[in-house]
Design an enzyme around this catalytic site. Sequence first.
Site, PDB file in Angstrom:
ATOM      1  CE  LYS A  19      53.365  62.061 103.603  1.00 47.82           C
ATOM      2  NZ  LYS A  19      53.582  60.602 103.611  1.00 47.82           N
ATOM      3  NE  ARG A  94      53.617  62.186 110.140  1.00 45.94           N
ATOM      4  CZ  ARG A  94      54.470  62.228 109.115  1.00 45.94           C
ATOM      5  NH1 ARG A  94      54.763  63.360 108.536  1.00 45.94           N
ATOM      6  NH2 ARG A  94      55.002  61.126 108.687  1.00 45.94           N
ATOM      7  NE  ARG A 132      62.113  56.917 101.877  1.00 54.10           N
ATOM      8  CZ  ARG A 132      61.109  57.503 102.499  1.00 54.10           C
ATOM      9  NH1 ARG A 132      60.444  58.475 101.927  1.00 54.10           N
ATOM     10  NH2 ARG A 132      60.758  57.103 103.703  1.00 54.10           N
ATOM     11  NE  ARG A 165      62.988  58.684 106.025  1.00 52.59           N
ATOM     12  CZ  ARG A 165      61.815  59.263 105.805  1.00 52.59           C
ATOM     13  NH1 ARG A 165      61.658  60.085 104.775  1.00 52.59           N
ATOM     14  NH2 ARG A 165      60.784  59.026 106.584  1.00 52.59           N
ATOM     15  NE  ARG A 176      57.944  56.005 108.613  1.00 48.50           N
ATOM     16  CZ  ARG A 176      58.600  55.885 107.453  1.00 48.50           C
ATOM     17  NH1 ARG A 176      59.461  54.892 107.262  1.00 48.50           N
ATOM     18  NH2 ARG A 176      58.381  56.739 106.497  1.00 48.50           N
TER      19      ARG A 176
HETATM   20  P1  AP5 Z   1      58.181  59.409  99.022  1.00 50.42           P
HETATM   21  O1  AP5 Z   1      57.823  60.425  97.997  1.00 50.42           O
HETATM   22  O2  AP5 Z   1      59.374  59.633  99.873  1.00 50.42           O
HETATM   23  O3  AP5 Z   1      56.910  59.105  99.937  1.00 50.42           O
HETATM   24  P2  AP5 Z   1      56.396  59.909 101.207  1.00 50.42           P
HETATM   25  O4  AP5 Z   1      54.919  59.776 101.206  1.00 50.42           O
HETATM   26  O5  AP5 Z   1      56.973  61.278 101.236  1.00 50.42           O
HETATM   27  O6  AP5 Z   1      57.023  58.988 102.341  1.00 50.42           O
HETATM   28  P3  AP5 Z   1      57.771  59.379 103.698  1.00 50.42           P
HETATM   29  O7  AP5 Z   1      58.307  58.084 104.246  1.00 50.42           O
HETATM   30  O8  AP5 Z   1      58.780  60.468 103.482  1.00 50.42           O
HETATM   31  O9  AP5 Z   1      56.602  59.887 104.532  1.00 50.42           O
HETATM   32  P4  AP5 Z   1      56.511  59.923 106.030  1.00 50.42           P
HETATM   33  O10 AP5 Z   1      55.289  60.734 106.159  1.00 50.42           O
HETATM   34  O11 AP5 Z   1      56.506  58.649 106.748  1.00 50.42           O
HETATM   35  O12 AP5 Z   1      57.925  60.553 106.465  1.00 50.42           O
HETATM   36  P5  AP5 Z   1      58.347  61.977 106.994  1.00 50.42           P
HETATM   37  O13 AP5 Z   1      59.715  62.217 106.529  1.00 50.42           O
HETATM   38  O14 AP5 Z   1      57.278  62.996 106.717  1.00 50.42           O
HETATM   39  O15 AP5 Z   1      58.322  58.003  98.258  1.00 50.42           O
HETATM   40  C1  AP5 Z   1      58.740  56.827  98.931  1.00 50.42           C
HETATM   41  C2  AP5 Z   1      59.531  55.928  97.946  1.00 50.42           C
HETATM   42  O16 AP5 Z   1      58.643  55.520  96.896  1.00 50.42           O
HETATM   43  C3  AP5 Z   1      60.708  56.633  97.255  1.00 50.42           C
HETATM   44  O17 AP5 Z   1      61.749  55.695  97.074  1.00 50.42           O
HETATM   45  C4  AP5 Z   1      60.156  57.054  95.891  1.00 50.42           C
HETATM   46  O18 AP5 Z   1      61.169  57.100  94.903  1.00 50.42           O
HETATM   47  C5  AP5 Z   1      59.154  55.932  95.620  1.00 50.42           C
HETATM   48  N1  AP5 Z   1      57.997  56.400  94.844  1.00 50.42           N
HETATM   49  C6  AP5 Z   1      57.325  57.581  94.972  1.00 50.42           C
HETATM   50  N2  AP5 Z   1      56.299  57.636  94.094  1.00 50.42           N
HETATM   51  C7  AP5 Z   1      56.321  56.438  93.428  1.00 50.42           C
HETATM   52  C8  AP5 Z   1      55.507  55.874  92.405  1.00 50.42           C
HETATM   53  N3  AP5 Z   1      54.453  56.530  91.878  1.00 50.42           N
HETATM   54  N4  AP5 Z   1      55.804  54.618  91.975  1.00 50.42           N
HETATM   55  C9  AP5 Z   1      56.866  53.935  92.488  1.00 50.42           C
HETATM   56  N5  AP5 Z   1      57.674  54.423  93.456  1.00 50.42           N
HETATM   57  C10 AP5 Z   1      57.406  55.653  93.919  1.00 50.42           C
HETATM   58  O19 AP5 Z   1      58.335  61.773 108.568  1.00 50.42           O
HETATM   59  C11 AP5 Z   1      59.291  60.967 109.218  1.00 50.42           C
HETATM   60  C12 AP5 Z   1      59.066  61.034 110.727  1.00 50.42           C
HETATM   61  O20 AP5 Z   1      59.206  62.394 111.187  1.00 50.42           O
HETATM   62  C13 AP5 Z   1      57.674  60.625 111.213  1.00 50.42           C
HETATM   63  O21 AP5 Z   1      57.572  59.230 111.391  1.00 50.42           O
HETATM   64  C14 AP5 Z   1      57.575  61.404 112.542  1.00 50.42           C
HETATM   65  O22 AP5 Z   1      58.299  60.757 113.556  1.00 50.42           O
HETATM   66  C15 AP5 Z   1      58.279  62.710 112.230  1.00 50.42           C
HETATM   67  N6  AP5 Z   1      57.366  63.758 111.742  1.00 50.42           N
HETATM   68  C16 AP5 Z   1      57.391  64.367 110.526  1.00 50.42           C
HETATM   69  N7  AP5 Z   1      56.407  65.268 110.438  1.00 50.42           N
HETATM   70  C17 AP5 Z   1      55.743  65.238 111.611  1.00 50.42           C
HETATM   71  C18 AP5 Z   1      54.604  65.926 112.114  1.00 50.42           C
HETATM   72  N8  AP5 Z   1      53.948  66.831 111.371  1.00 50.42           N
HETATM   73  N9  AP5 Z   1      54.179  65.625 113.358  1.00 50.42           N
HETATM   74  C19 AP5 Z   1      54.822  64.721 114.117  1.00 50.42           C
HETATM   75  N10 AP5 Z   1      55.899  64.021 113.702  1.00 50.42           N
HETATM   76  C20 AP5 Z   1      56.353  64.291 112.453  1.00 50.42           C
END
Ligand code: AP5
Length: 221
Positions: A19, A94, A132, A165, A176
């Site tokens: 994402k 979410r 990552r 992270r 997660r």
């Molecule tokens: P990346 O692009 O970072 O993937 P992502 O889907 O963004 O993964 P996240 O871990 O950031 O999502 P998340 O939803 O768990 O975390 P968030 O920060 O929102 O890619 C991942 C890796 O893969 C990278 O190394 C990239 O280079 C690689 N990659 C990407 N595309 C690729 C491809 N095509 N091929 C190969 N490799 C690839 O949330 C973190 C925490 O915050 C949550 O757990 C929660 O506690 C809190 N939080 C955030 N938002 C909310 C909300 N709305 N409500 C409640 N809690 C929330």
Amino acid sequence: MEPTSVIRLVLLGPPGAGKGTQADLLSARFRVPHISTGDMLRAEIGRGSELGCEAKAFMDRGELVPDQLMLGVVRERLAKADCERGFVLDGFPRSVPQANGLDAVDFAGVGALRVLSLLVPAAELVRRLAGRRTCRACGAMFHVAFEPPTKDGVCDRCGGALYQRDDDREDIIHARLDVYRKETEPLLAFYRARGLLTEIDGTGSTAEVSARLASALEVSH
Ligand code: AP5
């Protein structure tokens, strides 16, 4: 869809689906802000704010930060002037209460919401997250195997230090993924029923996924 029209995108998908990576590209393409609630919360933690302290405990366990807190943060962000032409939301909504909260935001009837969900098998998600690395200075993302930085531990974009992270430890990754299945996956039915959802194969290279998103949005790639 032209880069000049109003565009309101929601990127859905499990942790590691790509994402953040794709939201960055879409944000540059449409010249609208990339709003990542995860990045906003990590910035609050970095500042040591009250919100950051409250959120950290949930994030460290891989749980969702409470809906009411998140709704306040996102409403405030969407009210900023740079969102007038739209936005790319990454990591929000979410949960069904968050989606209802987004429905209630008044966009003055301009521009429909499009919801794009990235589909990636669980084993691949774990590989992506465990490898990552993120730049502490500019937030650029790398992967030790799939998108390695030229110099170990150093950001290609700005020369900043790369870090792993806290919630990318394998036990927390599984927590997660469980939270995603329970709390976030129901949003697929929620948006499908409204005719807003497009599901996208999130496997393959970043460029391949980006091309599929462009096709879904009917822009040239
Ligand atoms: P990346 O692009 O970072 O993937 P992502 O889907 O963004 O993964 P996240 O871990 O950031 O999502 P998340 O939803 O768990 O975390 P968030 O920060 O929102 O890619 C991942 C890796 O893969 C990278 O190394 C990239 O280079 C690689 N990659 C990407 N595309 C690729 C491809 N095509 N091929 C190969 N490799 C690839 O949330 C973190 C925490 O915050 C949550 O757990 C929660 O506690 C809190 N939080 C955030 N938002 C909310 C909300 N709305 N409500 C409640 N809690 C929330």
